[in-house]
Design a protein around this motif. Structure first.
Motif, short mmCIF file in Angstrom:
data_model
loop_
_atom_site.label_atom_id
_atom_site.label_comp_id
_atom_site.label_asym_id
_atom_site.label_seq_id
_atom_site.Cartn_x
_atom_site.Cartn_y
_atom_site.Cartn_z
N CYS A 1 0.86 -1.19 0.00
CA CYS A 1 0.00 0.00 0.00
C CYS A 1 0.90 1.24 0.00
O CYS A 1 1.82 1.35 0.79
N CYS B 1 0.02 3.24 3.67
CA CYS B 1 0.35 2.73 5.01
C CYS B 1 1.38 1.60 4.97
O CYS B 1 1.84 1.16 6.02
N CYS C 1 -6.90 -0.47 -0.07
CA CYS C 1 -6.22 -1.07 1.07
C CYS C 1 -7.19 -1.31 2.22
O CYS C 1 -7.93 -0.42 2.61
N CYS D 1 -6.06 0.95 5.61
CA CYS D 1 -6.20 2.40 5.75
C CYS D 1 -7.28 2.95 4.81
O CYS D 1 -7.59 4.13 4.85
N SER E 1 -7.23 3.48 1.64
CA SER E 1 -6.83 4.28 0.48
C SER E 1 -6.79 3.44 -0.80
O SER E 1 -6.63 2.23 -0.76
ZN ZN Z 1 -3.01 1.11 3.35
#
Ligand code: ZN
Ligand code: ZN
Length: 404
Positions: free
Chosen positions: A70, A73, A88, A91, A93
Motif C-alpha cells: 500500500c 500505510c 487497502c 487504511c 486508500s
Molecule cells: Zn493502506
C-alpha cells in the motif's frame, strides 16, 4: 508495470467458465455468475509443526510470492486476482497500479476459512455504529460497504517445552501483641502483623502449546485481542482456493521476532506459576532461570473483517472476527454531541441550584445558597466530564502496546 499473471490462481467454473470464489455463507466454492456450487472438504492432516532452529534456512516450506504494498500505510497483501486498483483494507486508500515485489515467504500451514459473510459483517457494523449515542450522525453513511474488507491475517503459533529453576523467600504471617501509648498518654495493646521469611527453591516444567502471536504490523496486537479468541481446534489444511475472492496480508513479523514476543508471554506465565509455588502467605526475591527446548512453530492465517475509514483526517478501524463474529473497534466521538450534552447538564445543574437556592431563601430568609449546594454540584459536573473523557479515550485512543 509488467503484469505476471502466471502466479494468479485460476479456478474456472465448470459450468460457465467464470472465476469461482470461496463463499463464507455456503462454506463452498461458488460461481457468482451462474450459481454453481462446489463443496470443499478440508482436512487437518497436513498441518505440520516446523523446527524453529531451522527457520532461517528453511526452503522446503517457503515459496516465492508476489506482493503489493500500500502506497499510504505500507501494508503488504497478496492479491489473487488481476486488478488495476487495490483498495487497502487497513487504511482505506486506493492504490492504482500497485507495485508488486517478489519475496520468499513461509507458506501457511493452516487456515480458518471465513464463516461470517459480507452481509453478516455489514449488519453487525451498522448495529455497532448505531449503538453509540456519541458517534457523529454522518458516520453511518461514511461506513459504506466498500470500505469493508475480508482479510486473512498472518499469525505464528509456537510450541515450547520449558524447564525452570526457581528460588526466593517465602513469607508466613504471624501476629504479635504490642503495647502502644495513644496521644492521650494511655497505654493499650494491639495486634501487629509480622512476616517470617524462609528460603525456598524448586523446579517447574511446562509445555506450552500454540502460543498465538500476531505477525502483522498493520494492526496492534492489543487491537486484535478485542476480537479474540480464534478457535484454533478448527484450523484446517491450507488450501489456496479458500483465498479466492478474499485478500490476505503477508506477515511482516518474522518467525524469530514472533518467538521473542511469544517468549515474553511464556516467561510471564512461568513467573506467575513459580510465584504460586514459592509463596506461602507472601513472597519476595523470586528468581527464575528457564531453559527452552523442542521449539516449533507454524504459520496460520485467520479471517478478519476490517472496516477502515477516514473521519476528520484520522483513520478508524472496526474489526469482526471472521470465524466467530466477535466485534471490536474505535468510533469517532462527535464534538458537538458531547458539547451539547455537557451544556444541557450544566443547564440542569443551574436550574437545580436556582430552585434549591429559592427554597433555602424561603425557609431561612437567606439571599445566597448555602455552601454545601455548590460543592455537591461541582463534584457531579466533574464526574460527568471524567466519564465523557475516559469514554472518548476508550474509543479514540490509539492502542499500540504489544502484550498480553
Ligand atoms: Zn493502506
Ligand atoms: Zn458459473
Amino acid at each position: 508495470m509488467e503484469r505476471e499473471l502466471d502466479d494468479i490462481l485460476h479456478c474456472p467454473c465448470p459450468s460457465c467458465g467464470a472465476q469461482l470464489q470461496y463463499s463464507a455463507e455456503k462454506e463452498a466454492m461458488t460461481c457468482n455468475h451462474c450459481g454453481y456450487t462446489e463443496k470443499l472438504t478440508l482436512g487437518n492432516d497436513r498441518i505440520e509443526e516446523l523446527d524453529f532452529n531451522r527457520a532461517r534456512t528453511d526452503t522446503e516450506h517457503t515459496v516465492e510470492r508476489r506482493l503489493f504494498s500500500c502506497q499510504r500505510c505500507g501494508a503488504k497483501t497478496v492479491v489473487n486476482y488481476d486488478t488495476p486498483t487495490i483498495s487497502c483494507g487497513f487504511c482505506g486508500s486506493q492504490n492504482v497500479n500497485p507495485e508488486a515485489t517478489k519475496t520468499r515467504l513461509f507458506e501457511p500451514q493452516g487456515i480458518v476459512p471465513f464463516r461470517i459473510s459480507r452481509n453478516q459483517a455489514s449488519e453487525s457494523f451498522k448495529k455497532w455504529i448505531g449503538q453509540s449515542i456519541w458517534a457523529p450522525n454522518d458516520l453511518k453513511n461514511l461506513a459504506r460497504l466498500d470500505t469493508l474488507h475480508g482479510i486473512y491475517i498472518p499469525f505464528w503459533t509456537y510450541d515450547v517445552q520449558t524447564h525452570s529453576e526457581w528460588e526466593g523467600d517465602a513469607g508466613t504471617y504471624y501476629y504479635e501483641t504490642e503495647r502502644v501509648r495513644d496521644p492521650n498518654g494511655n497505654v493499650r495493646t494491639q495486634q501487629v502483623r509480622r512476616t517470617r521469611w524462609w528460603y525456598r527453591n524448586g523446579t517447574y516444567d511446562q509445555f506450552f502449546d500454540d502460543v498465538l502471536i500476531l505477525a502483522s504490523r498493520q494492526l496492534p496486537q492489543q487491537t486484535i485481542q478485542g476480537v479474540y479468541p480464534f478457535l484454533l481446534d478448527q484450523v484446517v489444511n491450507y488450501e489456496p482456493k479458500v483465498l479466492l475472492g478474499w485478500e490476505s496480508e503477508v506477515y511482516k513479523v518474522d518467525p524469530q521476532e514472533g518467538f521473542a514476543v511469544a517468549k515474553q508471554q511464556v516467561d510471564q506465565r512461568i513467573e506467575s506459576a513459580c510465584a504460586d509455588l514459592l509463596s506461602d502467605d507472601t513472597y519476595r526475591n523470586l528468581s527464575v532461570r528457564t531453559q527452552y527446548a523442542n521449539q516449533t512453530f507454524k504459520h496460520l492465517i485467520l479471517p478478519l473483517w476490517i472496516c477502515a475509514y477516514q473521519y476528520n483526517g484520522k483513520t478508524y478501524q472496526f474489526l469482526i472476527n471472521g470465524q466467530t463474529g466477535s466485534i471490536d473497534g474505535k468510533r469517532p466521538v462527535s464534538f458537538w454531541k458531547v458539547l451539547l450534552a455537557v451544556l444541557a447538564f450544566l443547564m440542569l445543574v443551574f436550574v437545580l441550584v436556582t430552585i434549591s437556592g429559592k427554597k433555602k431563601r424561603s425557609n431561612y430568609g437567606m439571599t445566597v445558597p448555602t455552601m454545601e449546594t455548590p460543592v455537591v454540584v461541582k463534584s457531579t459536573v466533574s464526574s460527568l466530564k471524567f466519564d465523557v473523557v475516559s469514554g472518548m479515550k476508550k474509543w479514540v485512543g490509539e492502542g499500540s502496546t504489544v502484550g498480553g
